[in-house]
Design a protein around this motif. Sequence first.
Motif, PDB file in Angstrom:
ATOM      1  N   ARG A 121     -20.138 -77.088-123.269  1.00 55.28           N
ATOM      2  CA  ARG A 121     -21.072 -77.788-124.153  1.00 55.28           C
ATOM      3  C   ARG A 121     -20.922 -77.333-125.597  1.00 55.28           C
TER       4      ARG A 121
ATOM      5  N   CYS B 175     -19.844 -79.850-128.562  1.00 54.63           N
ATOM      6  CA  CYS B 175     -20.569 -79.948-129.834  1.00 54.63           C
ATOM      7  C   CYS B 175     -19.623 -79.768-131.014  1.00 54.63           C
TER       8      CYS B 175
ATOM      9  N   ILE C 120     -25.173 -86.500-131.232  1.00 56.49           N
ATOM     10  CA  ILE C 120     -24.602 -85.530-130.292  1.00 56.49           C
ATOM     11  C   ILE C 120     -25.645 -85.148-129.236  1.00 56.49           C
TER      12      ILE C 120
ATOM     13  N   VAL D  58     -28.296 -78.556-129.757  1.00 57.71           N
ATOM     14  CA  VAL D  58     -26.994 -78.810-130.379  1.00 57.71           C
ATOM     15  C   VAL D  58     -26.765 -77.810-131.510  1.00 57.71           C
TER      16      VAL D  58
ATOM     17  N   HIS E  48     -25.866 -74.521-130.038  1.00 57.90           N
ATOM     18  CA  HIS E  48     -24.477 -74.515-129.549  1.00 57.90           C
ATOM     19  C   HIS E  48     -23.500 -74.393-130.713  1.00 57.90           C
TER      20      HIS E  48
END
Lengths: 264, 164
Positions: free
Chosen positions: B114, B118, B132, B143, B146
């Motif tokens: 993940r 991203c 996203i 997000v 990440h």
Amino acid sequence: MDTGEEQIRRGVTDAAHHIGPLDISLQAVAGKIRNRRRLLGGTAASFGIILIGSAAWGAAIMFSPAAAPNVRPAGQETTPSGIPFPHQARSYACGNPIQPPVAHETGNDALDFRVTSPRRTPSGAPEITVTLTARKAASIPVPLTPTAPRILLLKDGKIVAGQDSNTAPSPGVPTPTFSGTQLGVAHALRLAPGEHYSVTVTLPADAVCDGHSWSELWSPGEKTTLAVIASDRALGRTHPLDPHALNPDPLVVQEQPLQNVPAP
Amino acid sequence: MPSWEEALELLAQGRGTALKRYGYLLCGSEADASDLVQEALIRVFARPRRDWALPALEAYVRKAMLHYHLDQTARRRRWLEIMPRIADRRDSPAADASTERADVVQLLQELSPRQRACVVLFYYEDRPLQEIATLLDCGVGTVKRHLDDARKRLAAAWHVTSEG
């Protein structure tokens, strides 16, 4: 933007741009797509048959005492297996015909589709059992919450009786039986060759249209057609049926006289 | 409106390389990228659609690639967890962190799937954070986290200072 972000952006862009062109065989991909579409179509046919209890039918099963008319419109788009694409919103009001196109179908490579002769219940309404028998190993999706299918009786091609499965499933609640293996929580059934899945549906006693009676429809010599209709939501479609859409659901048709078969 | 066969050909010929590059950043291997594109094409074109316009199709394919990749990595990780004696837990070889100019794709593979998604979506695809988040079915805050974690790890590998 800081230096780190610039470096990341430049790094991923440079890395990606070193990659050569896509090297896959389009012919092979197209073949796999055709297979999967055919599989989905085949599943759709069996699904429609199986989901008699679903509020979402894409198949029609028609019984007719007369010689089978060719109900397939000329020039109609067909699937690879020759099943026409019925892709339209349908209306099932009393006095109206079922809108074409419809097709004749008794299953597919994996499944044999049979409608046992309807039985006249004490109320006069017919009871119909549809059985799907596996010709080879097959996995069949089934609805989580079975409801009655939409069943119609037609005379001279026009609707004279029926119930709307989408709004009034009771009391024609189907009673599925199967000899295969249940997968998960009734999401699917696995049938070995020879195993079957069947659903029995009884029309409500008041399902006959004004101006008609069950006695009339069961009368010898009456050319009555029985149809089991499905919408397409069983296949996960969320938009209305469209006659020009690609890969629509097959409309399954089976014809046989509407003759009472006493219960054994 | 083109048939699906025509749309497939147009998409593969016109956008095939771009799709493969996107897949390469996601999975870190040219062969896997081709497989990823192929599987996404099959999934997208096997479904009935009313609109075979190329921009929409490409978006569908990219989304299918992302989800298929995430599904596959999650599945592989679960498999590795239950097969610790047989399989190597690592999804890919470790990057040589002492090398200042370590291969960026190898570094991407050091990130979680993940995080990597991203990074690819934000830095390569230039997608906004909200988009996203929608694609990954998570919040914008997730997000951002990440991306921040990925930036720190990449920066450490590149010996650059990561800010923000």
